[in-house]
Write a protein that holds these residues in place. Structure first.
Motif, PDB file in Angstrom:
ATOM      1  N   VAL A 123       0.845  -1.192   0.000  1.00 43.75           N
ATOM      2  CA  VAL A 123       0.000   0.000   0.000  1.00 43.75           C
ATOM      3  C   VAL A 123       0.882   1.244   0.000  1.00 43.75           C
ATOM      4  N   ASP A 124       0.576   2.189  -0.895  1.00 42.08           N
ATOM      5  CA  ASP A 124       1.243   3.483  -0.943  1.00 42.08           C
ATOM      6  C   ASP A 124       0.275   4.559  -0.471  1.00 42.08           C
ATOM      7  N   ARG A 125       0.826   5.687  -0.018  1.00 47.35           N
ATOM      8  CA  ARG A 125      -0.008   6.804   0.429  1.00 47.35           C
ATOM      9  C   ARG A 125       0.130   7.962  -0.545  1.00 47.35           C
ATOM     10  N   LEU A 126      -1.001   8.367  -1.132  1.00 40.28           N
ATOM     11  CA  LEU A 126      -1.058   9.552  -1.993  1.00 40.28           C
ATOM     12  C   LEU A 126      -1.560  10.705  -1.149  1.00 40.28           C
ATOM     13  N   TRP A 127      -0.683  11.672  -0.910  1.00 39.01           N
ATOM     14  CA  TRP A 127      -1.003  12.781   0.005  1.00 39.01           C
ATOM     15  C   TRP A 127      -1.344  14.012  -0.820  1.00 39.01           C
ATOM     16  N   LEU A 128      -2.641  14.348  -0.886  1.00 40.58           N
ATOM     17  CA  LEU A 128      -3.112  15.464  -1.699  1.00 40.58           C
ATOM     18  C   LEU A 128      -3.695  16.563  -0.820  1.00 40.58           C
ATOM     19  N   SER A 129      -3.265  17.800  -1.078  1.00 44.23           N
ATOM     20  CA  SER A 129      -3.857  18.953  -0.410  1.00 44.23           C
ATOM     21  C   SER A 129      -4.698  19.784  -1.365  1.00 44.23           C
ATOM     22  N   GLU A 130      -4.554  19.552  -2.657  1.00 41.33           N
ATOM     23  CA  GLU A 130      -5.419  20.183  -3.653  1.00 41.33           C
ATOM     24  C   GLU A 130      -5.517  19.244  -4.843  1.00 41.33           C
ATOM     25  N   ASN A 131      -6.563  19.419  -5.632  1.00 36.04           N
ATOM     26  CA  ASN A 131      -6.862  18.442  -6.665  1.00 36.04           C
ATOM     27  C   ASN A 131      -6.629  18.969  -8.082  1.00 36.04           C
ATOM     28  N   THR A 132      -5.717  19.910  -8.233  1.00 36.21           N
ATOM     29  CA  THR A 132      -5.365  20.369  -9.565  1.00 36.21           C
ATOM     30  C   THR A 132      -4.518  19.304 -10.253  1.00 36.21           C
ATOM     31  N   PRO A 133      -4.558  19.219 -11.575  1.00 34.94           N
ATOM     32  CA  PRO A 133      -3.764  18.197 -12.281  1.00 34.94           C
ATOM     33  C   PRO A 133      -2.279  18.228 -11.924  1.00 34.94           C
ATOM     34  N   ALA A 135      -0.864  19.285  -9.121  1.00 30.15           N
ATOM     35  CA  ALA A 135      -0.675  18.789  -7.752  1.00 30.15           C
ATOM     36  C   ALA A 135      -0.851  17.277  -7.690  1.00 30.15           C
ATOM     37  N   ILE A 136      -1.795  16.746  -8.449  1.00 38.26           N
ATOM     38  CA  ILE A 136      -2.021  15.300  -8.461  1.00 38.26           C
ATOM     39  C   ILE A 136      -0.831  14.572  -9.073  1.00 38.26           C
ATOM     40  N   ARG A 137      -0.318  15.100 -10.188  1.00 41.94           N
ATOM     41  CA  ARG A 137       0.849  14.461 -10.817  1.00 41.94           C
ATOM     42  C   ARG A 137       2.059  14.495  -9.888  1.00 41.94           C
ATOM     43  N   LYS A 138       2.252  15.608  -9.206  1.00 39.64           N
ATOM     44  CA  LYS A 138       3.367  15.717  -8.278  1.00 39.64           C
ATOM     45  C   LYS A 138       3.220  14.741  -7.123  1.00 39.64           C
ATOM     46  N   ALA A 139       2.003  14.596  -6.595  1.00 40.97           N
ATOM     47  CA  ALA A 139       1.766  13.685  -5.483  1.00 40.97           C
ATOM     48  C   ALA A 139       1.942  12.228  -5.915  1.00 40.97           C
ATOM     49  N   LEU A 140       1.515  11.899  -7.137  1.00 36.20           N
ATOM     50  CA  LEU A 140       1.676  10.533  -7.633  1.00 36.20           C
ATOM     51  C   LEU A 140       3.149  10.164  -7.782  1.00 36.20           C
ATOM     52  N   ALA A 141       3.959  11.164  -8.093  1.00 40.57           N
ATOM     53  CA  ALA A 141       5.390  10.914  -8.286  1.00 40.57           C
ATOM     54  C   ALA A 141       6.160  10.875  -6.968  1.00 40.57           C
ATOM     55  N   SER A 142       5.515  11.236  -5.871  1.00 41.47           N
ATOM     56  CA  SER A 142       6.227  11.295  -4.589  1.00 41.47           C
ATOM     57  C   SER A 142       5.490  10.534  -3.486  1.00 41.47           C
ATOM     58  N   MET A 143       4.824   9.454  -3.847  1.00 36.37           N
ATOM     59  CA  MET A 143       4.105   8.657  -2.850  1.00 36.37           C
ATOM     60  C   MET A 143       5.079   7.962  -1.904  1.00 36.37           C
ATOM     61  N   LYS A 144       4.600   7.717  -0.688  1.00 44.01           N
ATOM     62  CA  LYS A 144       5.402   7.044   0.330  1.00 44.01           C
ATOM     63  C   LYS A 144       4.705   5.759   0.765  1.00 44.01           C
ATOM     64  N   PRO A 145       5.431   4.816   1.339  1.00 43.82           N
ATOM     65  CA  PRO A 145       4.795   3.594   1.853  1.00 43.82           C
ATOM     66  C   PRO A 145       3.787   3.933   2.952  1.00 43.82           C
TER      67      PRO A 145
END
Length: 301
Positions: A123-133, A135-145
């Protein structure tokens, strides 16, 4: 297959559209090899008292306090059909992404579903504080366990268990002691202290007694022209307030209209009027405001 679980359908669709062309299915969407579904908020909760012990269904002093040996999880009935879809997808996935809201409650929502499912997969954690494209791409590229957020999950579980123990037991106790049949008195870990704050403040307002005070405005004469000054006392708070009329009259006699005055300091500066950006907790430049205009202010003492 990678399965991404968001907290709400709107967030799930934002993530899906960022990933690419979507295909809709019952309870989820797919984008290539990615599957995105959602939780509708809570799908799983702590079991109710009667699920531990049938005798706990009755509100009676003999059943209190209710202290489970081990807390159990149960599906929320009205969303049980969707929970079945989510768990089915979790069993099919090779990897799972927790994309629920980036806070303690979001962590709790996913962890309860994951725990009830019994699925043992990465399981990975996608940490999003805003839902702009972006921000989502950045969060997907920096997920943590997911394990990096275990302490947050433990805090959420402790909060839920405390709510169960305090809320259910105290509500029954207060209702049995002070309530009327069919009219329970709701007591909670958060709501009751908060209600007390409101009640205390209302009492303060109701018993407030206004204290009169006086202010002294004196018209001074100066070479540059007459001006009006407000008397200031030595107190740092409410320096212009005079506690009695007699004291105000005494000061007024010492400072009659036309008293010679002296301007000891004059400040004149131009300041910018800066409107804020739209609010975003994820914007690192939130405190930087663009200059769109200016005004002139003069300060004299």
């Amino acid at each position: 297959m990678r399965l991404i679980i968001a907290e709400k359908p709107s967030v799930a669709l934002d993530i899906a559209h960022t990933l690419g062309q979507t295909q809709k299915h019952e309870g989820y969407v797919t984008v290539g090899s990615d599957t995105i579904t959602w939780a509708y908020g809570h799908l799983v909760t702590l079991a109710s008292p009667e699920q531990y012990d049938p005798t706990w269904k009755t509100w009676a002093w003999a059943t209190l306090p209710m202290l489970p040996d081990r807390f159990q999880l149960t599906a929320i009935p009205k969303t049980q059909a969707h929970l079945k879809i989510v768990i089915g997808l979790m069993k099919q996935a090779d990897r799972i992404v927790n994309a629920c809201d980036s806070d303690r409650e979001g962590e709790s929502i996913f962890r309860l579903i994951h725990s009830l499912s019994g699925v043992k997969k990465p399981v990975d954690r996608l940490w999003l504080s805003e839902n702009t494209p972006s921000a989502i791409r950045k969060a997907l590229a920096s997920m943590k366990p997911a394990k990096d957020y275990d302490d947050l999950a433990k805090a959420a579980l402790a909060r839920a268990q405390a709510d169960w123990l305090v809320g259910l037991n105290a509500t029954r106790a207060f209702s049995l002691r002070h309530g009327q049949p069919g009219q329970p008195l709701s007591v909670g870990r958060v709501q009751t202290p908060t209600l007390k704050i409101i009640v205390d403040r209302d009492r303060e307002i109701g018993t407030f007694k206004p204290t009169p005070y006086w202010q002294l405005a004196v018209k001074f004469q100066a070479p540059a022209g007459d001006y009006t000054g407000i008397w200031q006392g030595p107190e740092k708070e409410h320096a212009a307030r005079i506690p009695s009329k007699a004291q105000a009259d005494g000061l007024a006699q010492k400072l009659p209209p036309g008293t010679p005055g002296k301007i000891s300091r004059l400040e004149k500066k131009t300041v910018s009027i800066k409107p804020p950006f739209f609010f975003s907790v994820n914007d690192p430049h939130l405190s930087r405001w663009p200059e769109v205009g200016a005004c002139e202010e003069t300060f004299a003492t």
